[in-house]
Design a protein around this motif. Structure first.
Motif, short mmCIF file in Angstrom:
data_model
loop_
_atom_site.label_atom_id
_atom_site.label_comp_id
_atom_site.label_asym_id
_atom_site.label_seq_id
_atom_site.Cartn_x
_atom_site.Cartn_y
_atom_site.Cartn_z
N LYS A 71 0.82 -1.34 0.04
CA LYS A 71 0.19 0.01 -0.01
C LYS A 71 0.87 1.16 0.06
O LYS A 71 0.56 2.24 -0.89
N LYS A 72 1.95 1.11 0.81
CA LYS A 72 2.82 2.53 0.77
C LYS A 72 3.59 2.57 -0.46
O LYS A 72 3.83 3.64 -0.88
N GLN A 73 4.27 1.45 -1.02
CA GLN A 73 4.82 1.26 -2.29
C GLN A 73 3.79 1.89 -3.26
O GLN A 73 4.38 2.79 -4.08
N LYS A 74 2.50 1.65 -3.30
CA LYS A 74 1.53 2.05 -4.38
C LYS A 74 1.56 3.82 -4.19
O LYS A 74 1.65 4.48 -5.11
N ARG A 75 1.34 4.26 -2.87
CA ARG A 75 1.40 5.68 -2.86
C ARG A 75 2.38 6.27 -3.20
O ARG A 75 2.49 7.56 -3.88
N LEU A 76 3.72 5.73 -2.89
CA LEU A 76 5.10 6.26 -3.30
C LEU A 76 4.96 6.48 -4.76
O LEU A 76 5.57 7.32 -5.36
N ILE A 77 4.57 5.25 -5.58
CA ILE A 77 4.70 5.17 -6.92
C ILE A 77 3.76 6.31 -7.43
O ILE A 77 4.35 7.14 -8.48
N ILE A 78 2.64 6.59 -6.83
CA ILE A 78 1.61 7.60 -7.70
C ILE A 78 2.35 9.00 -7.24
O ILE A 78 2.22 9.75 -8.12
N ALA A 79 2.93 9.13 -6.29
CA ALA A 79 3.61 10.35 -5.76
C ALA A 79 4.73 10.70 -6.86
O ALA A 79 4.88 11.85 -7.31
N ALA A 80 5.60 9.77 -6.84
CA ALA A 80 6.60 9.69 -8.00
C ALA A 80 6.28 10.12 -9.25
O ALA A 80 7.03 10.85 -10.10
N GLU A 81 5.00 9.47 -9.85
CA GLU A 81 4.78 9.60 -11.01
C GLU A 81 4.14 11.18 -11.26
O GLU A 81 4.61 11.64 -12.25
N ALA A 82 3.78 11.65 -10.33
CA ALA A 82 3.40 12.91 -10.28
C ALA A 82 4.73 14.04 -10.24
O ALA A 82 4.53 14.86 -11.11
N TYR A 83 5.59 13.72 -9.74
CA TYR A 83 6.75 14.42 -9.65
C TYR A 83 7.44 14.41 -10.94
O TYR A 83 7.73 15.23 -11.51
N LEU A 84 7.42 13.24 -11.55
CA LEU A 84 8.18 13.08 -12.85
C LEU A 84 7.37 13.84 -13.98
O LEU A 84 7.83 14.69 -14.65
N HIS A 85 6.17 13.82 -13.79
CA HIS A 85 5.23 14.47 -14.82
C HIS A 85 5.37 16.25 -14.55
O HIS A 85 5.70 16.69 -15.65
N TYR A 86 5.40 16.49 -13.33
CA TYR A 86 5.62 18.11 -12.81
C TYR A 86 6.97 18.50 -13.34
O TYR A 86 7.05 19.36 -13.88
#
Length: 117
Positions: A71-86
């Motif tokens: 669950k924590k991994q999934k949340r980190l991946i979502i945040a990382a994807e947002a950072y990469l996009h940003y």
């Protein structure tokens, strides 16, 4: 600030200092996207590392990677994807864990490539 938050911030500061000492360049600390947070974002040579910091008084009961469940991994991946996009970042990335133990001094363990998407 409550005790566990103070311990967490202490651990994050110790982790950032350690990472810098071994050659990482800190890009951001406590980067937020909506209700998600990445503790540390750092460059390790040509790789962008998203770092989860786990601070405990003792890791005697389990390893640090145990505390970063799917669950924590999934949340980190979502945040990382947002950072990469940003940031429009297109290079190599990885997810690291830094375990900080505050038992009889400060002990730090780095787990590179702790998990993947």
């Amino acid at each position: 600030m409550s005790g566990h938050l103070e311990i967490g911030r202490l651990g994050e500061n110790e982790a950032a200092t350690y990472l810098e000492k071994i050659g990482y360049c800190i890009v951001a600390k406590n980067w937020r996207f909506k209700n998600l947070e990445i503790d540390i974002i750092a460059e390790d040579k040509d790789v962008l590392a998203f770092v989860e910091v786990k601070t405990r008084h003792s890791f005697a009961l389990a390893d640090a990677d145990f505390f970063v469940d799917w669950k924590k991994q999934k949340r980190l991946i979502i945040a990382a994807e947002a950072y990469l996009h940003y940031r429009g970042y297109k290079g190599e990335i990885r997810f690291d864990i830094v375990a900080v133990t505050l038992d009889k001094g400060v002990h730090i363990e780095l787990i590179k490539d702790a998990f993947w998407t």
